[in-house]
Design a protein around this motif. Structure first.
Motif, short mmCIF file in Angstrom:
data_model
loop_
_atom_site.label_atom_id
_atom_site.label_comp_id
_atom_site.label_asym_id
_atom_site.label_seq_id
_atom_site.Cartn_x
_atom_site.Cartn_y
_atom_site.Cartn_z
N ASP A 51 6.64 46.31 26.23
CA ASP A 51 7.52 45.93 27.33
C ASP A 51 8.74 45.27 26.71
OD1 ASP A 51 6.06 46.80 29.55
OD2 ASP A 51 4.74 45.03 29.46
N LEU A 59 3.76 43.26 23.78
CA LEU A 59 2.81 44.37 23.71
C LEU A 59 2.12 44.57 25.06
CD1 LEU A 59 1.03 43.52 20.33
CD2 LEU A 59 2.76 45.26 20.70
N THR A 60 2.02 45.81 25.47
CA THR A 60 1.21 46.13 26.64
C THR A 60 -0.26 46.09 26.23
OG1 THR A 60 1.18 48.49 26.17
CG2 THR A 60 3.04 47.66 27.46
N GLU A 61 -1.14 46.31 27.19
CA GLU A 61 -2.56 46.33 26.87
C GLU A 61 -2.88 47.44 25.85
OE1 GLU A 61 -6.90 46.81 29.13
OE2 GLU A 61 -5.04 46.77 30.28
N ALA A 62 -2.24 48.61 26.05
CA ALA A 62 -2.44 49.72 25.11
C ALA A 62 -1.86 49.36 23.74
CB ALA A 62 -1.80 50.99 25.64
N GLN A 64 -1.57 46.35 22.45
CA GLN A 64 -2.46 45.39 21.82
C GLN A 64 -3.67 46.08 21.20
OE1 GLN A 64 -3.33 42.66 24.98
NE2 GLN A 64 -1.46 41.45 24.68
N ALA A 65 -4.24 47.05 21.91
CA ALA A 65 -5.40 47.78 21.41
C ALA A 65 -5.05 48.54 20.12
CB ALA A 65 -5.92 48.73 22.47
#
Length: 305
Positions: A51, A59-62, A64-65
């Motif tokens: 973002d 970092l988005t959730e994806a 971060q993963a």
């Protein structure tokens, strides 16, 4: 999916710095190049990873993963590449080379000695075999490469000539042909010959030279080893046509060696499987044998391959 290593490295840099400009400075890219790489990665994955605002990058959730697993994967990849690169610089290990008997006796000892001096970390293992078995060992991958006499029907092998070796007459010192400084091929006509058998890579070349130059001879004996040929000549069973490299460096007491005219030579060739290059360690030995052959040409006046 066509994700590149560069895209992943760029993403990791952005994830660490949370800033496109600082990430670009760290990996040597401009800010627009970093932004373009991230957009390409997101497009390939089909998910938003970052973002972006005017003040920060999150970092988005994806994202971060991906970031959590990417550090370990890229570190393992870097280590693997270092390990593979180390093979090219390796100076220790075993190299297996097969060669035909006359070469095993009169070329390869010098090569093994030179390897011990120049490459003490390399163990050169020699397999002494008849020519067809040498070629079979190369094709089967049993050895790194082979040293042979200009093979026939070997289009599946890469061939590199290193030396040309002339054929010579070997006869008792008191033989009439030994009185001349050199002997022409037709002068052999009618005389019994003791020759290497057809397992030798040289025999077909000797037969072809005899026929081409009009020497019509009876073959009294066909033998598998050069030493046995010399003993037969000493016993008066016949004379021989032999490759010069089959002769001991100090000569043979009681036997005369004379050049045959016109000169006929055999090509000594290094071979390995086509489209399967030898390992970096084997390449070092391949080059070393080249150098030894070049030294033999200079010292003995043998023609270059």
């Amino acid at each position: 999916m066509n994700v590149t290593l560069r895209q992943l490295r760029v993403f990791r840099a952005v994830a660490l710095e949370r800033n496109f400009s600082r990430a670009g400075d760290g990996i040597g890219l401009t800010q627009p190049a970093v932004s373009r790489s991230i957009l390409e990665l997101e497009s390939q994955l089909g998910v938003k990873l970052l973002d972006r605002t005017t003040r920060e990058v999150a970092l988005t959730e994806a994202g971060q993963a991906l970031a959590l697993r990417l550090d370990r994967l890229l570190d393992e990849l870097d280590q693997m590449l270092l390990d593979v690169g180390g093979l090219a610089r390796a100076r220790r290990g075993k190299v297996r080379v097969a060669s035909s008997p006359t070469l095993s006796a009169n070329l390869m000892p010098q090569c093994i000695a030179a390897c011990g001096e120049r490459e003490p970390g390399i163990q050169l293992v020699l397999l002494d075999r008849i020519q067809q078995d040498v070629l079979g060992s190369v094709r089967a991958g049993e050895v790194d490469f082979g040293v042979v006499i200009e093979p026939q029907d070997a289009d599946d092998l890469h061939q590199e000539p290193i030396l040309q070796d002339p054929f010579v007459l070997v006869a008792p010192e008191n033989h009439p042909l030994a009185k001349a400084a050199s002997v022409r091929w037709p002068a052999l006509s009618g005389r019994p010959l003791v020759l290497l058998d057809h397992a030798s890579g040289s025999r077909r070349l000797i037969d072809a030279a005899l026929e081409r130059h009009g020497a019509r001879c009876e073959v009294a004996q066909e033998l598998g080893h050069a030493t046995t040929v010399f003993r037969m000549i000493e016993a008066g069973i016949g004379i021989s046509v032999m490759p010069a490299l089959a002769l001991p460096p100090g000569g043979i007491p009681g036997l005369a060696v004379r050049p045959l005219r016109p000169t006929v030579e055999r090509d000594i060739v290094l071979v390995h499987r086509r489209n399967r290059a030898p390992s970096p360690l084997a390449q070092r030995v391949w080059s070393l044998i080249h150098d030894v052959a070049a030294g033999m040409r200079r010292q003995q006046g043998v023609s270059p391959g």
